[in-house]
Structures are given as structure tokens and as C-alpha cells.
Enzyme design. Structure first.
Site, PDB file in Angstrom:
ATOM      1  N   ASP A 161      10.606   2.818   0.330  1.00 53.53           N
ATOM      2  CA  ASP A 161       9.412   2.055   0.642  1.00 53.53           C
ATOM      3  C   ASP A 161       9.707   0.558   0.732  1.00 53.53           C
ATOM      4  OD1 ASP A 161       6.370   1.782   0.698  1.00 53.53           O
ATOM      5  OD2 ASP A 161       6.848   0.571  -1.080  1.00 53.53           O
ATOM      6  N   GLU A 177      11.595   2.200   5.282  1.00 46.67           N
ATOM      7  CA  GLU A 177      10.461   1.429   5.789  1.00 46.67           C
ATOM      8  C   GLU A 177      10.880  -0.031   5.673  1.00 46.67           C
ATOM      9  OE1 GLU A 177       5.731   0.480   5.044  1.00 46.67           O
ATOM     10  OE2 GLU A 177       7.062   0.845   3.348  1.00 46.67           O
TER      11      GLU A 177
END
Length: 578
Positions: A256, A289
Site C-alpha cells: 500500500d 500502489e
């Protein structure tokens, strides 16, 4: 290959003893306080480490007692049966009797990701019950939103504070292993979303005995940045990733928001150590990401990145929305979509609305280096009221864009419920204490106050149980006539992908793309066996003409016929090798 050495946490042996290790450089003394309230002093070692070995078999509850007065959970706790402030529990990661021992994963080219929130499905055991239907549909991998222990029983997972402990509100660690085991039996890979850029606001005690874990000179949206310059900090997160790979046998990790991690070499070290920890016969897929659109990382152990650029321009074309980050994609949106299909990233060094350059050149990367999606937890749940795309876009346009998603050489990702045309909202939910819950509510309200569409509208209170309940997938609509029709549409596209695209995906490359008209593009790719894939997409309101290559054969069309591309249509062709 030797199993990677891991230090953080509690490690039981086969004789009923456990070795405890804690990095606490600010502590003068540390003791292990067992469930019978006995205290056992730990030995201070070099560089802030405290260790001891005690007769404490798996199942033993414990705290660490800092300087004789502060009881804290183990930051590398493997299970927190009593939530983030409760005792940690010794877990034997080798005790689970795996059934799918021959599983080695699947090649990346076969990946069709399906993102789920375990809590809204009812926990690990209930999620396992959903797997056969996903496998039958043509999904090949489930991606679990973050599992690390978070405060309370309702959370997206990005507020986690104990990343080694799968959240206890979903079930036990062995129930999670059983979910993964069942997936592997069905031929499904399992990915876990991991958060290494911050800790949540409630339940993280590291700052009270390991202040060096954080940097006071660098701040992120969540507070002081994690100090990845320190060996112990790096090893903490690498140990966590190794836990998922070795103890839970997951097939991939989604990292993330790595743009919030300043030390890029930490990421490359993470990738190197993870790949070195498994045999060459086993597939392991590391996905980023990364708002920085750093193409170089995708050649340094990371196989792909979530392509937010692709989503953002498609969302704008489908809905007309142009505020917030969509503003960066509203100008020349059709040209931007053509660039996405040809080169992957749209922003490759250009200046965004913030006046800063973003991204690097990506046209040399294969299409499979980009994970494309129309919906995910962010792009639905971070909206003010969590609307699904189907409530915002025309059905015909959405189906045409879905054909692009599932038949392009990029790797597709679906969000739970998307496949039956769900209109059930997915909202931002928490179960914080009252004070923190109110602060989060006010923050959400403030976040959207400048959006014209939501001006003055009440934002669902994240801490209300009803917000979580509203976000549960509407499985009953899966069996309606409408739900079955959408499922048949997705099933057909996925079947075509597995028959015609996946076997040719290795070695594919983009050839060219062009703007056909307003919100209409055509793109071509050369597949690994020399055949060519042609997709013409018209998300606009005017009929267009797009000549098909003479030797191309129809693979799929929606509302298109021959050279004609009516409004909101798509045509997919496959051309034999020259």
C-alpha cells in the site's frame, strides 16, 4: 535455499519453550508478563534488543512490561484475541495441517484479481465459502484487504497497528490458513494487502519504548514517517512479509502507498529477500500502489503496479466527474486513455494540478506490468457516500469499459460485487473509541465540503455500525435476473480471456493507439505468439466508424457491428500472425 531468519516476536519450539525478542532501545528494562501475572526479566543485548526463553508453549498469553510499569502487546504479536490493547498469544506457525502441499502458485499472466474485505463477508470461514463461485466465474486470485489487528471489529484494515496478527474479529490464524488452503485447492491464488507506510492512531505503543522507529524530521499524512534507515525497522517489516509468504503460504503481496516510503532501497531489499526465501518453482508476485509511477521499481523485483491513471481517466469518461484528482485526467481525456493503453502510465514526468512532476517513462514495460480496474476499495469507498460505478455510469458504457478491462493485456482487478452489477455502497467504516470516532467523522465531512456534488450532504458516520452493515455485499441480488445477466456477461469475458489472451500474454507488447473521436479510442497489441489484439472502444455519445484489419477475426463485441462503433460500444478482434 534456506528459510530466512526472522527475529521479531515470540517463537515457540517443540519442547514447550518460547524465545521472546523485543527491540526497545528506549527502555531501561523489559519483562515478559505471562497470563498468570508472573514477570520474567529479559536480557538486554546490543542495539536495543531484549531477549529471553521461557517455558511458555503455544497458546500462552503475554504482555511485555516496559520499565516495570507499562504493559504493552508484542509489536510482532501473531494473535491478539483481546484486540489491540490486550495480551498477545504465542502461536506455532507450523502446527496447521496443510492440505494443498503441492501448490506452487500460478504464473502472473494467468492472474485475474478479485479484491475482498473479509469482514464484510463475515470472516475467514465465511469468505472461504464464497471461493467456489469465484473459481467457477474465472477469477484466479483473491486479494484480501489488510488483515493486521486493528482497534474494534469494523475497519478497512489501513488503521492496523499489529501487522503480524491477523485480525481476531475475522477468526483465528488457523481459520485464515484454512481460507488460503481452500483457495489453493480450487486453483486460486491469495494476495494480501500490506501497509508498511504508517500505523493506525489507536493501539500503537512503539513510540513509548522505541522512538527510533519514527522520524521527527519527516512527516506523512499519518504522522511522523517510519525510519526505514534503521536495520531493526527494516527487518520488522521484512519479517512481516516473510511471515505471509512462509507461514501463510500466500502467493502475492500488494504494498500500500509506497510513495509514502522515502527509502526506495528498502523496497528493493524487501523484494530481493522475499524472492530469495522461496524455491524457484514457486510463484510469488509483488505488486505496488505508488503515486510516483516509478517504472524502474517494476524491473526490480516488483511485477506490477495498480494503474490509478488508467482508472482515473476511464472513470472520468464514464461519469463526467472532474473534481479532486479527476481534474488531472479531464483535459484531453481521450488522448490520455490512448496513452494509457499504449504506454501504461499516463503521467510520465508531466506536471499535475499540484504543480509537481509525477511519474517516469513506462512505454518499455509489458502491458502485464499494470493492474487495471474500474472499481476497488479506494475508488468506491473513498467517495463521500461510497457509490458503486453502476449508479454513476450508463450500463452500456460500463459494459463496454468492462470488456476493455477483461480483454486487454493488462492484468484485471475486480472489486467484490462488481460481477453481478452490484449497486450496494461500500463506505468507509471504523469502530474506534468515541473520541477518535468523532474526530474521524468530522475529518470525513471536512474532506468533501468543497466538492460541489456533495456540498452540505451528510457523510455516513464511519463509526456507526450501520455504515459497516450498509457496505456488506448484496449477495441476494446475485440471484436476481439482473444479477444473473451481469454474471453471464463477466463469465463470457473471463472465459474469452483465459482461452485467447492468457496463453499469449507472455511476451506481449503494445503497438499503437489512436483517438477515434470524443471518448473513443483504438489500440493494438502484439501478443507473445505474434498474433495481434485490436480493441476499439467508444464511450462517447456519437456513432463512429473504425476500419477493422482485413485478416482480423471477431473475438467479442458489444453493440458494435463490422466497422461501425455506435455510442457506448466495444469491438475486440484477434489477427493471426503474419
Amino acid at each position: 535455499m534456506q528459510e530466512a531468519k526472522r527475529r521479531h516476536g515470540a517463537w515457540p519450539d517443540d519442547n514447550g519453550h518460547t524465545q521472546f525478542s523485543l527491540w526497545a532501545p528506549d527502555a531501561k528494562s523489559v519483562a515478559v508478563q505471562l497470563q498468570d501475572q508472573t514477570q520474567h526479566e529479559m536480557t538486554a543485548g546490543e542495539n536495543g534488543w531484549f531477549t529471553t526463553t521461557l517455558p511458555a508453549p503455544a497458546g500462552t498469553d503475554y504482555h511485555y512490561l516496559i520499565d516495570g510499569h507499562l504493559p504493552v502487546p508484542d509489536p510482532a504479536s501473531r494473535w491478539q484475541a483481546g484486540d489491540v490493547h490486550g495480551p498477545s498469544r504465542v502461536i506455532d506457525p507450523k502446527s496447521y495441517p496443510w492440505r494443498s502441499n503441492d501448490w506452487q502458485g500460478r504464473p502472473w499472466q494467468e492472474t485475474v484479481l478479485y479484491e475482498v474485505h473479509v469482514g464484510t463477508l463475515g470472516g475467514y470461514a465465511a469468505a472461504a465459502d464464497k471461493l467456489p463461485a469465484l473459481a467457477e466465474l474465472g477469477i484466479t486470485a483473491i486479494e484480501l484487504m489488510p488483515l493486521g489487528e486493528f482497534p474494534g471489529g469494523r475497519n478497512w484494515g489501513y488503521d492496523g497497528v499489529l501487522p503480524f496478527a491477523p485480525d481476531s474479529s475475522y477468526g483465528t490464524p488457523d481459520q485464515l490458513r484454512s481460507l488460503i488452503d481452500r483457495a489453493h485447492e480450487l486453483g486460486l491464488m491469495v494476495f494480501v494487502d500490506v501497509v508498511y507506510n504508517h500505523f493506525g492512531p489507536d493501539g500503537n505503543y512503539l513510540g513509548q519504548y522505541a522512538g527510533d522507529f519514527f522520524r521527527e524530521d519527516v512527516h506523512t499524512p499519518w504522522g511522523p514517517a517510519i525510519d526505514f534507515r534503521r536495520r531493526q525497522v527494516r527487518d520488522y517489516f521484512i519479517d512481516n512479509a516473510l511471515m505471509w509468504v512462509q507461514d501463510y503460504r500466500i502467493d502475492g503481496l500488494r504494498f500500500d502507498a509506497v510513495h509514502a516510503i522515502g527509502e526506495r532501497d528498502f523496497l528493493t531489499e524487501m523484494a530481493e529477500r522475499l524472492h530469495a526465501s522461496i524455491p524457484s518453482s514457486r510463484h510469488l508476485h509483488l505488486v505496488l500502489e505508488n503515486e510516483h509511477n516509478d517504472a524502474e521499481l517494476l524491473q526490480q523485483g516488483f511485477i506490477a503496479q495498480w494503474n490509478d491513471d488508467g482508472h482515473n481517466v476511464l472513470h472520468h469518461l464514464l461519469t463526467g466527474e472532474h473534481e479532486g484528482y479527476y481534474a488531472d485526467f479531464a483535459d484531453d481525456a481521450t488522448g490520455k486513455l490512448a496513452r494509457c493503453l499504449r504506454e501504461g502510465f499516463i503521467y510520465q514526468g508531466e506536471t499535475t494540478r499540484h504543480g509537481t512532476a509525477r511519474g517516469s517513462s513506462s512505454g518499455h514495460l509489458p502491458p502485464s506490468a499494470f493492474v487495471l480496474f474500474l472499481q476497488n476499495h479506494d475508488q468506491v469507498g473513498n467517495r463521500a457516500v461510497g457509490e458503486r460505478l453502476r449508479t454513476l455510469a450508463d450500463d452500456d458504457a460500463l459494459k463496454s469499459a468492462t470488456a476493455l478491462l477483461l480483454l486487454s493485456p493488462m492484468i484485471p482487478l475486480l472489486f467484490m460485487g462488481e460481477e453481478w452489477g452490484s449497486e450496494q455502497p461500500f463506505q468507509f467504516f471504523t469502530s474506534h473509541n468515541d473520541e477518535l470516532g468523532e474526530a474521524v467523522r468530522k475529518g470525513r465531512q471536512k474532506e468533501f465540503k468543497d466538492f460541489s456534488k456533495f456540498s452540505g450532504q451528510a457523510i455516513p458516520a464511519p463509526n456507526d455500525a450501520s455504515t459497516f452493515e450498509t457496505s456488506m455485499p448484496d449477495y441476494h441480488n446475485r440471484n436476481t435476473a439482473d444479477g444473473k445477466a451481469w454474471l453471464a456477461f463477466y463469465r463470457e469475458l473471463l472465459s474469452l480471456r483465459h482461452r485467447h489472451i492468457v496463453p499469449r500474454l507472455q511476451g506481449s507488447k503494445a503497438l499503437h493507439s489512436e483517438v477515434l473521436g470524443e471518448a473513443a479510442v483504438a489500440a493494438s497489441w502484439q501478443l507473445g505468439d505474434g498474433q495481434r489484439l485490436h480493441i476499439a472502444l467508444n464511450l462517447g455519445s456519437e456513432e463512429l466508424t473504425a476500419a477493422a484489419p482485413a485478416r482480423a477475426q471477431p473475438l467479442f463485441s458489444y453493440r458494435a457491428s463490422g466497422d461501425q462503433l455506435p455510442a457506448r460500444s466495444v469491438r475486440v478482434l484477434l489477427e493471426g500472425a503474419a
